[in-house]
Design an enzyme around this catalytic site. Structure first.
Site, PDB file in Angstrom:
ATOM      1  N   CYS A 148      12.395 122.581  16.569  1.00  0.00           N
ATOM      2  CA  CYS A 148      13.627 122.172  15.883  1.00  0.00           C
ATOM      3  C   CYS A 148      13.638 122.479  14.389  1.00  0.00           C
ATOM      4  O   CYS A 148      14.416 123.318  13.936  1.00  0.00           O
ATOM      5  CB  CYS A 148      13.855 120.681  16.091  1.00  0.00           C
TER       6      CYS A 148
HETATM    7  N1  LIG Z   1      11.693 120.137  21.975  1.00  0.00           N
HETATM    8  C1  LIG Z   1      12.363 119.285  21.243  1.00  0.00           C
HETATM    9  O1  LIG Z   1      11.770 118.389  20.651  1.00  0.00           O
HETATM   10  C2  LIG Z   1      13.866 119.353  21.121  1.00  0.00           C
HETATM   11  C3  LIG Z   1      14.540 118.240  20.587  1.00  0.00           C
HETATM   12  C4  LIG Z   1      15.923 118.279  20.499  1.00  0.00           C
HETATM   13  C5  LIG Z   1      16.614 119.416  20.880  1.00  0.00           C
HETATM   14  N2  LIG Z   1      15.928 120.493  21.375  1.00  0.00           N
HETATM   15  C6  LIG Z   1      16.716 121.655  21.799  1.00  0.00           C
HETATM   16  O2  LIG Z   1      16.817 121.641  23.224  1.00  0.00           O
HETATM   17  C7  LIG Z   1      16.830 122.980  23.720  1.00  0.00           C
HETATM   18  C8  LIG Z   1      15.702 123.164  24.717  1.00  0.00           C
HETATM   19  O3  LIG Z   1      14.474 122.983  24.045  1.00  0.00           O
HETATM   20  P1  LIG Z   1      13.114 122.676  24.810  1.00  0.00           P
HETATM   21  O4  LIG Z   1      12.140 122.266  23.759  1.00  0.00           O
HETATM   22  O5  LIG Z   1      13.336 121.784  25.971  1.00  0.00           O
HETATM   23  O6  LIG Z   1      12.756 124.150  25.333  1.00  0.00           O
HETATM   24  P2  LIG Z   1      11.647 124.537  26.440  1.00  0.00           P
HETATM   25  O7  LIG Z   1      11.259 125.929  26.149  1.00  0.00           O
HETATM   26  O8  LIG Z   1      10.605 123.470  26.506  1.00  0.00           O
HETATM   27  O9  LIG Z   1      12.444 124.481  27.814  1.00  0.00           O
HETATM   28  C9  LIG Z   1      13.456 125.345  28.146  1.00  0.00           C
HETATM   29  C10 LIG Z   1      13.346 125.654  29.622  1.00  0.00           C
HETATM   30  O10 LIG Z   1      14.487 126.413  29.984  1.00  0.00           O
HETATM   31  C11 LIG Z   1      14.094 127.378  30.940  1.00  0.00           C
HETATM   32  N3  LIG Z   1      15.138 128.375  30.975  1.00  0.00           N
HETATM   33  C12 LIG Z   1      15.396 129.371  30.114  1.00  0.00           C
HETATM   34  N4  LIG Z   1      16.505 130.044  30.494  1.00  0.00           N
HETATM   35  C13 LIG Z   1      16.949 129.448  31.618  1.00  0.00           C
HETATM   36  C14 LIG Z   1      18.049 129.671  32.487  1.00  0.00           C
HETATM   37  N5  LIG Z   1      18.933 130.616  32.243  1.00  0.00           N
HETATM   38  N6  LIG Z   1      18.184 128.879  33.554  1.00  0.00           N
HETATM   39  C15 LIG Z   1      17.311 127.891  33.811  1.00  0.00           C
HETATM   40  N7  LIG Z   1      16.254 127.624  33.021  1.00  0.00           N
HETATM   41  C16 LIG Z   1      16.079 128.381  31.935  1.00  0.00           C
HETATM   42  C17 LIG Z   1      12.728 127.806  30.461  1.00  0.00           C
HETATM   43  O11 LIG Z   1      11.981 128.409  31.490  1.00  0.00           O
HETATM   44  C18 LIG Z   1      12.128 126.461  30.003  1.00  0.00           C
HETATM   45  O12 LIG Z   1      11.458 125.818  31.049  1.00  0.00           O
HETATM   46  C19 LIG Z   1      16.726 123.873  22.494  1.00  0.00           C
HETATM   47  O13 LIG Z   1      18.025 124.217  22.081  1.00  0.00           O
HETATM   48  C20 LIG Z   1      16.092 122.977  21.462  1.00  0.00           C
HETATM   49  O14 LIG Z   1      16.426 123.377  20.145  1.00  0.00           O
HETATM   50  C21 LIG Z   1      14.564 120.470  21.529  1.00  0.00           C
END
Ligand SMILES: NC(=O)c1ccc[n+]([C@@H]2O[C@H](COP(=O)([O-])OP(=O)(O)OC[C@H]3O[C@@H](n4cnc5c(N)ncnc54)[C@H](O)[C@@H]3O)[C@@H](O)[C@H]2O)c1
Length: 451
Positions: free
Chosen positions: A288
């Site tokens: 983030c």
């Molecule tokens: N990690 C955090 O602390 C956090 C906090 C708030 C917001 N976010 C936001 O949330 C979003 C996701 O972050 P995250 O940390 O969970 O990412 P992540 O990489 O942990 O998880 C994303 C998942 O999506 C899958 N994926 C990618 N494309 C896909 C598709 N087309 N269909 C199905 N699955 C798909 C990936 O394989 C992965 O498992 C981002 O925008 C991030 O900025 C993250």
């Protein structure tokens, strides 16, 4: 344009539509699809299932879908026992088959929103997923984007893709933005007790999305538009980035002035209003804070606007690993050692304490810089067994008495609570503490950032 079922035609459909969704939520017959089972998606899936709502999780990684189906968690904030219990009750299922999106009443999109090499927003995961939903979009479905992004994405990027189906947002399907505010590794804050923001493209979209999230969050806060919800999420991360940069700068000044930044922060935190503590460190990391501000900075340029606070904060935070390395060199010099050839043990390569996530971790940058300067580098992280840095593959070393006594410098880069800092300080020749984990200790072999 597709022919819609009679109850969903634009005239007089809304009452029926709302009550249908409401009824399904109420009698727990709704099916919620969570797309992207990562740090955000998996805890959200578990939260819905624990509220008694059936969840269909989607991921492009077969391995992740298989693990979920076996009840094995790969995300620190989700215990396998919880997942297994939900699997045995039939409340959670995972798949890689996007065709099954048709079964869902609501779809929450939690896919990555990274930056390109040139630090521009990379919305390809979001647009790809919207394209996947497009041929499977069903009248009455509620689509919610959770991925962090710049203001305008839901309405200007996602909605036009979905409307190529011939269905109209706000009438035939519902669309909202609801940012995830998860704090990985926190025992205090969860999906349940963190207020959830919701901004729909119209009042009905907001209302349905609010109803959905009320099943998992104690407090749901509707806002007037997706743009407000999108801007709020990015602003929250900019706020952290700017304040961390401010305290990182103060730490450097404190060192020059011989004042302890840690004592200053603790003293300032006694003020009951108008102050909130932020802590210095080797930089910022995770999915983030290092990335999201760039989404806003980039979008701002379209409006001939330069977000100077964002740029300045990024510059200060990104310089921190270099600053820490220069301080480590000084500390080694004071012991008559040079960094080149010195054995250095880095403790904690995660981007912050008590998480297993090394994405964008400033500790990884530290490791890279220390290797470049010729250090004989070892690291330990209880949850990250292997790292790859600049062509090197390193394995986490056990923190044995022998190792502690052999290394020239032990660097506390992520202050995991499992470390025994008293023991580490007592056994090491030199400790460089970037996190204030040893701030209560008075030992000549400890050098702290910001002192
Ligand atoms: N990690 C955090 O602390 C956090 C906090 C708030 C917001 N976010 C936001 O949330 C979003 C996701 O972050 P995250 O940390 O969970 O990412 P992540 O990489 O942990 O998880 C994303 C998942 O999506 C899958 N994926 C990618 N494309 C896909 C598709 N087309 N269909 C199905 N699955 C798909 C990936 O394989 C992965 O498992 C981002 O925008 C991030 O900025 C993250």
């Amino acid at each position: 344009m597709r022919t819609l079922p009679r109850i969903l035609t634009r005239h007089g459909s809304l009452g029926t539509e709302l009550s249908m969704f409401e009824q399904k939520i109420k009698d727990k017959s709704a099916l919620v699809a969570i797309v992207g089972l990562g740090y955000v998606g998996l805890p959200l899936a578990v939260a819905f299932a624990e509220a008694g709502i059936r969840v269909l999780g989607f991921d492009v990684q077969q391995k992740r879908a298989d693990l979920v189906n076996r009840g094995e968690s790969y995300i620190g904030d989700v215990d396998s026992e919880r997942l297994l219990a939900l699997r045995s009750k039939g409340l959670v299922e995972a798949t890689t088959d996007q065709n099954r999106l048709r079964e869902a009443d609501a779809i929450c999109i939690c896919v990555p929103t990274p930056l390109t090499k040139t630090k521009d927003p990379d919305l390809s995961y979001v647009t790809h997923e919207a394209e996947e939903i497009l041929p499977r979009l069903k009248p009455g479905q509620v689509i919610i984007l959770e991925s962090t992004t710049y203001p305008g994405t839901t309405r200007q990027v996602v909605q036009p893709i979905l409307e190529r189906s011939g269905l109209k947002g706000g009438t035939d399907f519902y669309l909202a933005f609801s940012p995830e505010r998860v704090d990985p590794g926190s025992k205090k804050h969860s999906v349940k007790n963190t207020p959830k923001l919701v901004g729909g493209i119209d009042a009905q979209s907001t209302r349905l999305a609010v109803l959905l999230y009320q099943q998992v969050a104690d407090k749901v806060v509707p806002v007037s538009s997706p743009e407000v919800a999108e801007m709020t999420k990015v602003f929250e991360n900019v706020f952290r980035s700017v304040n961390i940069a401010l305290v990182n700068e103060l730490a450097q000044l404190c060192q020059n002035m011989g004042v302890s930044v840690w004592e200053v922060i603790d003293a300032a935190a006694t003020k009951p209003f108008g102050y909130m503590p932020f802590y210095p460190g080797p930089g910022v990391g995770g999915h983030c804070i290092p990335l999201d501000p760039y989404y806003l900075a980039n979008k701002a340029r379209e409006f001939d606007f330069h977000t100077r606070f964002i740029e300045l904060a990024a510059e200060i935070n990104e310089r921190m690993p270099y600053y820490v390395v220069s301080r480590i060199m000084e500390a080694l010099n004071a012991n008559g050692k040079s960094l080149k050839g010195a054995s250095v043990l880095v403790l904690g390569v995660a981007y912050k304490r008590n998480v297993a996530d090394a994405r964008e971790s400033p500790s990884m940058k530290l490791v890279e810089l220390l290797l470049e300067k010729g250090a004989d580098l070892k690291y330990n992280d209880p949850r990250i067994p292997v790292i790859r840095v600049g062509g090197h593959q390193l394995h986490s070393a056990d923190i044995t008495e022998k190792l502690l006594s052999e290394v020239e410098c032990c660097v506390i880069a992520a202050d995991h609570s499992s470390y025994d800092y008293e023991r580490i300080a007592a056994r090491s020749r030199l400790v460089f503490d970037t996190r204030g984990a040893t701030k209560e200790m008075k030992r000549r072999n400890i050098v702290r950032l910001g002192e």
